[in-house]
Design a protein around this motif. Sequence first.
Motif, PDB file in Angstrom:
ATOM      1  N   TYR A 115     -15.935 -38.574 -28.828  1.00  0.00           N
ATOM      2  CA  TYR A 115     -16.594 -37.700 -27.858  1.00  0.00           C
ATOM      3  C   TYR A 115     -17.880 -37.199 -28.486  1.00  0.00           C
ATOM      4  CZ  TYR A 115     -17.685 -33.620 -24.995  1.00  0.00           C
ATOM      5  OH  TYR A 115     -18.330 -32.709 -24.213  1.00  0.00           O
ATOM      6  N   LYS A 177     -15.144 -36.257 -20.828  1.00  0.00           N
ATOM      7  CA  LYS A 177     -14.667 -37.630 -20.944  1.00  0.00           C
ATOM      8  C   LYS A 177     -14.639 -38.073 -22.400  1.00  0.00           C
ATOM      9  CE  LYS A 177     -15.403 -39.257 -16.342  1.00  0.00           C
ATOM     10  NZ  LYS A 177     -16.312 -39.880 -15.378  1.00  0.00           N
ATOM     11  N   LYS A 179     -13.728 -41.308 -25.139  1.00  0.00           N
ATOM     12  CA  LYS A 179     -13.751 -42.765 -25.083  1.00  0.00           C
ATOM     13  C   LYS A 179     -12.662 -43.341 -25.985  1.00  0.00           C
ATOM     14  CE  LYS A 179     -17.724 -45.114 -24.409  1.00  0.00           C
ATOM     15  NZ  LYS A 179     -19.088 -45.583 -24.758  1.00  0.00           N
ATOM     16  N   ASN A 184     -13.885 -44.770 -20.748  1.00  0.00           N
ATOM     17  CA  ASN A 184     -13.892 -43.315 -20.674  1.00  0.00           C
ATOM     18  C   ASN A 184     -12.675 -42.787 -19.922  1.00  0.00           C
ATOM     19  OD1 ASN A 184     -16.255 -42.695 -22.071  1.00  0.00           O
ATOM     20  ND2 ASN A 184     -17.490 -43.358 -20.308  1.00  0.00           N
ATOM     21  N   TYR A 185     -12.101 -41.732 -20.471  1.00  0.00           N
ATOM     22  CA  TYR A 185     -10.941 -41.087 -19.843  1.00  0.00           C
ATOM     23  C   TYR A 185     -11.258 -39.618 -19.648  1.00  0.00           C
ATOM     24  CZ  TYR A 185      -8.403 -45.307 -21.158  1.00  0.00           C
ATOM     25  OH  TYR A 185      -8.004 -46.591 -21.284  1.00  0.00           O
ATOM     26  N   ARG A 186     -10.976 -39.137 -18.457  1.00  0.00           N
ATOM     27  CA  ARG A 186     -11.250 -37.735 -18.161  1.00  0.00           C
ATOM     28  C   ARG A 186     -10.071 -36.885 -18.643  1.00  0.00           C
ATOM     29  NH1 ARG A 186     -10.429 -34.940 -13.384  1.00  0.00           N
ATOM     30  NH2 ARG A 186      -9.808 -36.905 -12.420  1.00  0.00           N
TER      31      ARG A 186
END
Lengths: 412, 240
Positions: A115, A177, A179, A184-186
């Motif tokens: 991040y 988000k 990575k 990418n993941y919220r």
Amino acid sequence: MKLSHTFAIALVGLKTHKSRSALTILGIVIGITAIILIMSLGKSAQDLILGQIQGLGSKTIVVIPGREPRGPSDVAQIFSDSLKERDLEALQKKSNVPTLSRVMPVLFGGDTASYLGETYRLTAFGATDLITELFDLSVAEGMFFSESDIQSRGSVVVIGSKVKQELFGNQGALGEKIKIKERNYRVIGILPKKGQVSFFNFDETAIIPYTTAQQYVFGIKHFHRFIVEATEESLIPQTVKDIELTLRENHGITDPDKDDFFVETQADLARRLGTITDILTLFLVSVAAISLVVGGIGIMNIMLVSVTERTREIGLRKALGATEADILNQFLLEAMTLTGTGGVLGIMFGAVLSFAASVILTRFVGLGWTFTFPVPAALIGLGVSALIGLVFGIYPAREASLKNPIDALRYE
Amino acid sequence: MALIEVEQLSKTYRDGATETRAVQGVSFQIHEGEFVAIMGPSGSGKSTILHIMGFLDTPTGGIYRFEGKHVRHYSDKERAHVRNRKMGFVFQAFNLLPRTTVYENVKLPLFYSDVPESEWDARVRSAIASVNLSHRAEYDTTRLSGGEKQRAAIARALVMNPPLIFADEPTGNLDSKSGAVVMETLQKLNEAHGRTIILITHETLTAEHAGRILHVRDGKIEVDIHVAQRRTAHSHEFSK
């Protein structure tokens, strides 16, 4: 001659050679210290492991791909891909396993998350929202992903407290988000500080929907585990049987010896790990026991030197009225006092060291380690050290007792 | 009945093929209350005779009766008991335990006795006082002079109150003045307390303290003379 008198004489004999006596018992001290330390740490480790297994809940059953490892050649089975989507569906059917209340597929593996230039090595954990119930988890902030995130392979993540701290510091993480594997993941939820739960440290974990994990993180179509919960603890054996029958049928297996999966209950796991730690402790204790034998030989050596050196004293004692038995007992008691003292010191050092180890492991490593003083081991240690004195002292003591008084008196 | 009866006593040492006949058929009797000196040059067998009489060594031939009982009929335990209760030993080399006080050394025989522990202290102190060594009781034996060491050894020999004392060259390691004190002590034990003393020496002057002298040469008794009938008679009276 009274035993107390023999003991008094033996003590005087030892006191006149203080430094030699101290050095002689060193071998025994080290041996007993090592044994007490190993047994204490072994017991604490076992308690810790068993405590963590119980953290998973007593109704939980784990289905593991590959044959149950029975020897070193079975290690490769760990990487088996035998648990598939259709197995999950079969298990979910009430007609196949009526006593199954819920089942969760699981995938896990080490991965790096980043991040804004910060990176952190975490455990990526693919699961369903059942994880909250099975592992007794809840979010401190935000929420968990839902069934629809699973269906749509949603790029959402619930992160552990340590992951949050490492990547975001004191800054808010919800909605940001991170990575993992170029995707990418919220962040939709953050777990509270939890520590170790059944071998998983959820503080260092990123939990994502299992479908997403299969597709984007691990790139596989199988699962690493099924975590099953039975309706009742008493129905576990029945549940295990039904799971086995269902999976065998699904995999076309008729001979249970050829199973490409195995089912493990909490009790199995506890037993298995208990056996492993027992074997490990026994192995380490045997190694430490070698030092006791070496210590014993040291005692015998010194006692033989002492008998030779004190030949005139033996002759004198005989001239003054000591019988063969008196001399034998004197030297035997000297040897046993040496080893017994070594044993007591060893037990004390062992206890202090294992207590120090427990403090270090709790304070600095963060394990829920409890200090256990192995009372049976201490008693055995004391017995063994006295026995060493007896075994290794008897030969020199006999040599001493059989000396002819006048030959002994004339000895130069 | 004689305290000690020796008939045709012999002792042969074997070292491989070599045979040394240390004592060759000696016969004599010693009665209670006697002060006997066994004299002879070194290697004459005098010490061997004393060691056999003191149950420290065993004969290879002949008969030795102590208090009328054949030595062969004493078990190891009985021999130890006789040494403890009936015999006191004084050695040329003192044989005191190093790094130990006079008191502890004198106490040693009591450990092997059946004297009640409550009497030990009085016994030890009285034995030490009898050799005029009370002021050295708590001294480490290594700090004593030669004469004091031998007196400590005599006190140890006396602590069990034995009727018989063996002294093996007790003045051998002492200057003449200390030697004289030790001999006076032994003489007093014989004359005033009626103890039987058997002394080994190669010095004529020392032997003259005794009432009877056995001359030994080459393992045999050459002469057996009573030098002071008066003194021996006196001690016989005392023992009655």
